[in-house]
Design an enzyme around this catalytic site. Structure first.
Site, PDB file in Angstrom:
ATOM      1  N   HIS A 149       0.917  -1.245   0.059  1.00  0.00           N
ATOM      2  CA  HIS A 149      -0.067  -0.131   0.108  1.00  0.00           C
ATOM      3  C   HIS A 149       0.813   1.182   0.045  1.00  0.00           C
ATOM      4  O   HIS A 149       1.510   1.427   0.972  1.00  0.00           O
ATOM      5  CB  HIS A 149      -0.887  -0.090   1.128  1.00  0.00           C
ATOM      6  CG  HIS A 149      -1.641  -1.160   1.353  1.00  0.00           C
ATOM      7  ND1 HIS A 149      -3.044  -1.096   0.804  1.00  0.00           N
ATOM      8  CD2 HIS A 149      -1.599  -2.539   1.990  1.00  0.00           C
ATOM      9  CE1 HIS A 149      -3.746  -2.432   1.036  1.00  0.00           C
ATOM     10  NE2 HIS A 149      -2.750  -3.112   1.527  1.00  0.00           N
ATOM     11  N   ASN A 171      -6.646   0.353  -2.727  1.00  0.00           N
ATOM     12  CA  ASN A 171      -7.534   1.270  -2.065  1.00  0.00           C
ATOM     13  C   ASN A 171      -7.002   2.438  -1.276  1.00  0.00           C
ATOM     14  O   ASN A 171      -6.922   2.689  -0.434  1.00  0.00           O
ATOM     15  CB  ASN A 171      -7.809   0.428  -0.536  1.00  0.00           C
ATOM     16  CG  ASN A 171      -6.790  -0.365  -0.033  1.00  0.00           C
ATOM     17  OD1 ASN A 171      -5.526  -0.144  -0.335  1.00  0.00           O
ATOM     18  ND2 ASN A 171      -6.809  -0.353   1.423  1.00  0.00           N
ATOM     19  N   ASP A 184      -8.823  -5.183  -1.781  1.00  0.00           N
ATOM     20  CA  ASP A 184      -8.214  -5.332  -0.493  1.00  0.00           C
ATOM     21  C   ASP A 184      -8.279  -4.251   0.711  1.00  0.00           C
ATOM     22  O   ASP A 184      -8.392  -2.896   0.274  1.00  0.00           O
ATOM     23  CB  ASP A 184      -6.489  -5.494  -0.646  1.00  0.00           C
ATOM     24  CG  ASP A 184      -5.917  -5.710   0.711  1.00  0.00           C
ATOM     25  OD1 ASP A 184      -6.432  -6.419   1.327  1.00  0.00           O
ATOM     26  OD2 ASP A 184      -4.906  -5.117   0.975  1.00  0.00           O
ATOM     27  N   HIS A 209      -9.174 -10.248   0.273  1.00  0.00           N
ATOM     28  CA  HIS A 209      -9.210  -9.878   1.681  1.00  0.00           C
ATOM     29  C   HIS A 209     -10.228 -10.705   2.215  1.00  0.00           C
ATOM     30  O   HIS A 209     -11.450 -10.083   2.150  1.00  0.00           O
ATOM     31  CB  HIS A 209      -9.088  -8.366   1.835  1.00  0.00           C
ATOM     32  CG  HIS A 209      -9.452  -7.834   3.153  1.00  0.00           C
ATOM     33  ND1 HIS A 209      -8.287  -7.208   3.949  1.00  0.00           N
ATOM     34  CD2 HIS A 209     -10.502  -8.237   4.077  1.00  0.00           C
ATOM     35  CE1 HIS A 209      -8.416  -7.010   5.133  1.00  0.00           C
ATOM     36  NE2 HIS A 209      -9.781  -7.676   5.339  1.00  0.00           N
ATOM     37  N   ASP A 212       1.949  -6.977   2.341  1.00  0.00           N
ATOM     38  CA  ASP A 212       1.175  -6.065   2.951  1.00  0.00           C
ATOM     39  C   ASP A 212       1.500  -4.841   3.784  1.00  0.00           C
ATOM     40  O   ASP A 212       1.084  -4.370   4.716  1.00  0.00           O
ATOM     41  CB  ASP A 212       0.260  -6.893   3.821  1.00  0.00           C
ATOM     42  CG  ASP A 212      -1.223  -6.130   4.071  1.00  0.00           C
ATOM     43  OD1 ASP A 212      -1.540  -5.276   3.248  1.00  0.00           O
ATOM     44  OD2 ASP A 212      -2.122  -6.736   4.626  1.00  0.00           O
ATOM     45  N   HIS A 221       1.252   3.689   8.274  1.00  0.00           N
ATOM     46  CA  HIS A 221       0.465   4.868   8.999  1.00  0.00           C
ATOM     47  C   HIS A 221       1.339   5.716   9.781  1.00  0.00           C
ATOM     48  O   HIS A 221       2.234   5.349  10.597  1.00  0.00           O
ATOM     49  CB  HIS A 221      -0.256   3.918   9.932  1.00  0.00           C
ATOM     50  CG  HIS A 221      -1.375   2.960   9.366  1.00  0.00           C
ATOM     51  ND1 HIS A 221      -2.610   3.671   8.616  1.00  0.00           N
ATOM     52  CD2 HIS A 221      -1.506   1.665   9.101  1.00  0.00           C
ATOM     53  CE1 HIS A 221      -3.134   2.816   8.090  1.00  0.00           C
ATOM     54  NE2 HIS A 221      -2.750   1.549   8.431  1.00  0.00           N
TER      55      HIS A 221
HETATM   56 ZN   LIG Z   1      -6.203  -7.130   3.400  1.00  0.00          ZN
HETATM   57 ZN   LIG Z   2      -3.360  -5.374   2.493  1.00  0.00          ZN
END
Ligand SMILES: [Zn+2]
Ligand SMILES: [Zn+2]
Length: 425
Positions: free
Chosen positions: A63, A95, A152, A179, A305, A309
């Protein structure tokens, strides 16, 4: 310009090669692999003594937060972190804000990535707006460069929609990456449901939240003869369901993340929000089952993954903290330390999960260190220790529970498309 990698132990899971070879790179290709390649004048020489020389690593699940949250991470910034971590290719999850559900946004990611050091392959959404209501225009998205589909962050809760997604994607022979989570069963839980959630007085997420969705999607894949890829498998029960599905000949592949073979839910008491992720860390029994699943090949891929953050968001009370940790920079040290050193994996068994296996699933012409292939190469010193501290973690966001640990496995060089994009020397 030629680059000659001397004296390394070449590990190529795709051809089961494991021997001392020199590797010659000319332009963006692997020009030669041989026992002794003489140095010619003008060659750049890399001394890989004591190191393993691998195909460039592939992380099929990251991400990067762009578009929308460039303050957290960008496509170029994330690519630099990936290069430093030994990855020459990554797949970005859709996402973002806006979500990647149209051709223009898929193209935007590819254009942005061209300014960075590594290959970025965009994943587009299964459903428009990631709303779980209407299937995305998959054909158009593939034409623009999408390599897979995923919602996801969110499951596809509607079974009929999931059926249609699998039917539709089948026409293109591209995986639908899920997911797997039943949101009703997760019910705002924040960690694995079990002894530790009871002891900590925290609301649990039962393993069944993941397992029932995988079971459903296995059955829908059987029905549609589509191609399912299960993201971030965390429980022993999930491994069992997938083992059975594979032995029944159903078209399914799956991945796990390094934290699921390295940590258990007891980490939540120790590291608090730094150990909060979805799916949640499970028990020691699950961790063993994940390692066993990797060893036996039921689990095809290791993906990080990688989910940055900012610390001010992550360090809120556990209940409000976002799910997820960064994973790129700790991936190689955890694979080397936990799988190879502690659990006796061969280099082939460990590194096929981040090279040829994801390449095959995504049909990328990568992940294979052979003559004539694109020169994506990662050089790792498996016996050199790295200390995971603030200096080691170059990511803007340092949300990881592995801070303070000393692990084996240092990425010495990353070469992408024939260019040295990282060196530790
Ligand atoms: Zn996920
Ligand atoms: Zn993910």
């Amino acid at each position: 310009m030629k680059i000659l990698i001397k004296n390394g132990r070449v590990i190529n899971p795709a051809s089961r090669t494991d021997a001392r070879f020199d590797v010659l790179i000319q332009d963006d290709r692997i020009a030669d692999i041989a026992k002794e390649i003489p140095v010619e004048e003008g060659d750049g020489v890399i001394d890989a003594s004591g190191c393993i020389v691998l195909p460039g690593l592939i992380d099929m699940h990251v991400h990067f937060r762009e578009p929308g949250r460039e303050d957290i991470e960008t496509i170029i910034g994330g690519s630099r972190i990936a290069a430093k971590s030994g990855f020459t290719s990554v797949c970005t999850m859709p996402n973002t804000n806006p979500v990647i559900d149209n051709q223009a946004l898929v193209r935007f990611i590819r254009l942005e990535a061209e300014k960075g050091p590594i290959n970025v392959f965009p994943v587009a959404t299964i459903t428009k707006g990631l709303l779980g209501e209407e299937i995305s225009e998959m054909g158009e998205l593939i034409n623009a460069g999408a390599v897979a589909f995923s919602d996801d962050g969110m499951p596809v809760m509607s079974s009929i929609l999931m059926r249609r997604a699998l039917e539709y994607s089948r026409m293109f022979d591209i995986p639908v990456c899920v997911h797997a989570e039943d949101l009703n069963l997760s019910d705002d839980g924040i960690m694995n449901e079990g002894v530790n959630s009871t002891l900590l007085g925290l609301k649990g997420i039962p393993r069944e939240s993941e397992e029932v969705m995988i079971a459903r999607d296995v059955l829908l894949t059987r029905l549609t003869r589509g191609r399912l890829h299960v993201c971030h498998v965390s429980s022993g029960g999930s491994v069992e369901i997938i083992r059975r599905a594979k032995s029944d000949g159903i078209g399914i592949t799956c991945e796990t993340a390094p934290h699921y073979f390295s940590l258990t839910d007891s980490a939540v008491g120790e590291y608090l929000a730094m150990a909060k992720m979805k799916p949640p860390l499970r028990t020691e029994e699950d961790r063993r089952a994940i390692i066993e699943g990797l060893k036996s090949g039921v689990i095809d891929v290791i993906a990080t993954d990688h989910a940055p953050h900012p610390l001010n968001e992550k360090m809120q009370e556990l209940e409000y903290a976002p799910f997820g940790i960064i994973g790129l920079e700790t991936a190689v040290p955890l694979i080397v330390t936990v799988l190879v050193k502690q659990n006796g994996f061969s280099y082939h068994e460990a590194f096929e999960k981040v090279t040829i296996n994801p390449a095959r699933i995504l049909k990328l012409k990568r992940g294979n260190l052979s003559k004539g292939e694109i020169a994506d190469i990662t050089v790792i010193d498996p016996d050199k220790k790295v200390r995971i501290d603030d200096a080691f973690i170059a990511s803007k966001c340092k949300n990881t529970p592995f801070i303070g640990m000393e692990l084996f496995g240092s990425v010495e060089y990353t070469i992408c498309n024939g260019n040295v994009v990282h060196t530790n020397k």
